[in-house]
Design a protein around this motif. Structure first.
Motif, PDB file in Angstrom:
ATOM      1  N   LYS A 111       7.123  -3.283   1.667  1.00 44.88           N
ATOM      2  CA  LYS A 111       5.829  -3.954   1.459  1.00 44.88           C
ATOM      3  C   LYS A 111       5.769  -4.607   0.086  1.00 44.88           C
ATOM      4  O   LYS A 111       6.539  -4.263  -0.816  1.00 44.88           O
ATOM      5  N   VAL A 113       4.264  -5.199  -3.479  1.00 46.32           N
ATOM      6  CA  VAL A 113       3.517  -4.489  -4.530  1.00 46.32           C
ATOM      7  C   VAL A 113       2.371  -5.403  -5.003  1.00 46.32           C
ATOM      8  O   VAL A 113       2.542  -6.630  -5.047  1.00 46.32           O
ATOM      9  N   ARG A 192      11.517  -5.688   6.019  1.00 48.85           N
ATOM     10  CA  ARG A 192      11.589  -6.733   4.984  1.00 48.85           C
ATOM     11  C   ARG A 192      11.776  -8.114   5.622  1.00 48.85           C
ATOM     12  O   ARG A 192      11.247  -9.111   5.130  1.00 48.85           O
TER      13      ARG A 192
HETATM   14  O1  LIG Z   1       7.721  -9.807  -6.237  1.00 50.29           O
HETATM   15  C1  LIG Z   1       8.132  -8.782  -5.662  1.00 50.29           C
HETATM   16  C2  LIG Z   1       9.484  -8.444  -5.604  1.00 50.29           C
HETATM   17  C3  LIG Z   1       9.857  -7.305  -4.954  1.00 50.29           C
HETATM   18  N1  LIG Z   1       8.947  -6.496  -4.390  1.00 50.29           N
HETATM   19  C4  LIG Z   1       9.346  -5.242  -3.733  1.00 50.29           C
HETATM   20  O2  LIG Z   1      10.643  -4.872  -4.097  1.00 50.29           O
HETATM   21  C5  LIG Z   1      11.503  -4.873  -2.963  1.00 50.29           C
HETATM   22  C6  LIG Z   1      12.869  -5.300  -3.330  1.00 50.29           C
HETATM   23  O3  LIG Z   1      12.844  -6.590  -3.900  1.00 50.29           O
HETATM   24  P1  LIG Z   1      14.194  -7.424  -4.112  1.00 50.29           P
HETATM   25  O4  LIG Z   1      13.809  -8.762  -4.613  1.00 50.29           O
HETATM   26  O5  LIG Z   1      14.806  -7.526  -2.786  1.00 50.29           O
HETATM   27  O6  LIG Z   1      15.033  -6.680  -5.058  1.00 50.29           O
HETATM   28  C7  LIG Z   1      10.774  -5.778  -1.950  1.00 50.29           C
HETATM   29  O7  LIG Z   1      11.126  -5.520  -0.616  1.00 50.29           O
HETATM   30  C8  LIG Z   1       9.334  -5.374  -2.224  1.00 50.29           C
HETATM   31  O8  LIG Z   1       9.037  -4.120  -1.664  1.00 50.29           O
HETATM   32  C9  LIG Z   1       7.598  -6.820  -4.449  1.00 50.29           C
HETATM   33  O9  LIG Z   1       6.742  -6.093  -3.944  1.00 50.29           O
HETATM   34  N2  LIG Z   1       7.231  -7.962  -5.095  1.00 50.29           N
END
Ligand SMILES: O=c1ccn([C@@H]2O[C@H](COP(=O)(O)O)[C@@H](O)[C@H]2O)c(=O)[nH]1
Ligand SMILES: Nc1ncnc2c1ncn2[C@@H]1O[C@H](COP(=O)(O)OP(=O)(O)OP(=O)(O)O)[C@@H](O)[C@H]1O
Ligand SMILES: [Mg+2]
Length: 255
Positions: A111, A113, A192
């Motif tokens: 999800k 953030v 995702r």
């Molecule tokens: O802007 C953002 C970036 C990431 N997230 C959360 O982190 C995971 C992993 O991100 P990666 O870029 O793949 O490393 C992503 O699935 C989100 O849960 C986020 O909320 N907001």
């Protein structure tokens, strides 16, 4: 270093940059626009309410499309600072802060953030950098993220890279990444991918309509992909001295 007096409390209008009426991407006049960004009124002061603003590239794509890998190569070749929103969140997750558990749960569930948390981390990283060229990897993840960034930080990206990759390839890469990430499992990857289609892609479409997106076919070797990315950044560099001492000096002298 960059300074910000009051971050979340300051609602900032997007900077009114003088953008050349050519395709946004082909702006060889980047450096010129870079030093002519207009000043916001003091009342609206935010982190970028300076006479100049940084060069920002958003780097987007599905999970495992190769954003992080290519960002490292771009940062190295073109002296950008690479800010991965996911990495910033993962650091925050293990830092004993008040949001650690919530961030962990969001990442585990694939999800997004809350915007203000991610933007605060990105902003802090920009503020503490001496650089003026940033790759923001994996952000914005939704239109809500995008709008919040533009409102709070007060800038739009100069360029958006979008790594396009078939789903099977993304899944294969994520599942063989082997970096101990809590979201590198098939259940989370499926979630995702759903978030990618429903929430991430509208951001890409938004910037496409503004002529800022550069779509890169992300299938191939690392070097093959980088060879498609390189000309985009080389063009900016060849423009009016993005990397010249003068451009850098003019930029940094504002602070
Ligand atoms: O802007 C953002 C970036 C990431 N997230 C959360 O982190 C995971 C992993 O991100 P990666 O870029 O793949 O490393 C992503 O699935 C989100 O849960 C986020 O909320 N907001
Ligand atoms: N062109 C490529 N061909 C094969 N494997 C690749 C390629 N690019 C990256 N990889 C590998 O795929 C995995 C995912 O790459 P990377 O971490 O760069 O993706 P990402 O887009 O940042 O993903 P995420 O959104 O999950 O952070 C890594 O193990 C990386 O080494
Ligand atoms: Mg990544």
């Amino acid at each position: 270093m960059w300074r910000c007096s009051s971050f979340l409390s300051s609602l900032v209008r997007p900077l009114n940059r003088r953008i050349h009426p050519q395709l946004a991407w082909n702006r060889f006049e980047f450096a010129q626009h870079f030093v002519t960004t207009e000043i916001l009124s003091t009342a609206n002061e935010g982190v970028f309410s300076k006479r100049t603003s940084p060069f920002i590239a958003f780097v987007l794509g599905g999970p495992g499309s190769g954003k992080g890998t290519q960002c490292m190569m771009i940062a190295d070749a073109f002296k950008f600072t690479h800010l991965s929103a996911g990495d910033l969140l993962r650091k925050e997750m293990v830092s004993d802060g008040e949001n650690g558990a919530m961030i962990r749960n969001s990442i585990k569930e694939g999800k997004i953030v809350p915007s203000e948390i991610t933007i605060r981390l990105i902003q802090k990283a920009i503020e503490s950098s001496e650089n003026y060229k940033f790759l923001i990897d994996g952000f914005p993840r939704s239109d809500e993220n995008r709008i919040a960034f533009e409102r709070i930080v007060g800038v739009e990206p100069d360029l958006v890279l979008f790594f396009e990759c078939p789903e099977e390839e993304m899944i294969k890469r994520v599942l063989s990444r082997n970096q101990g990430r809590i979201d590198d499992n098939i259940e989370t990857v499926k979630k995702r991918l759903q978030v990618f289609h429903t929430l991430n892609l509208p951001v890409v479409n938004y910037y496409s309509r503004k002529g800022k997106v550069h779509k890169i076919n992300a299938v191939g070797t690392l070097d093959e992909i980088f060879e498609k990315v390189r000309p985009l950044f080389a063009a900016f560099r060849m423009g009016r001295g993005i990397d010249s001492e003068q451009a850098r000096g003019e930029f940094l002298s504002q602070f």
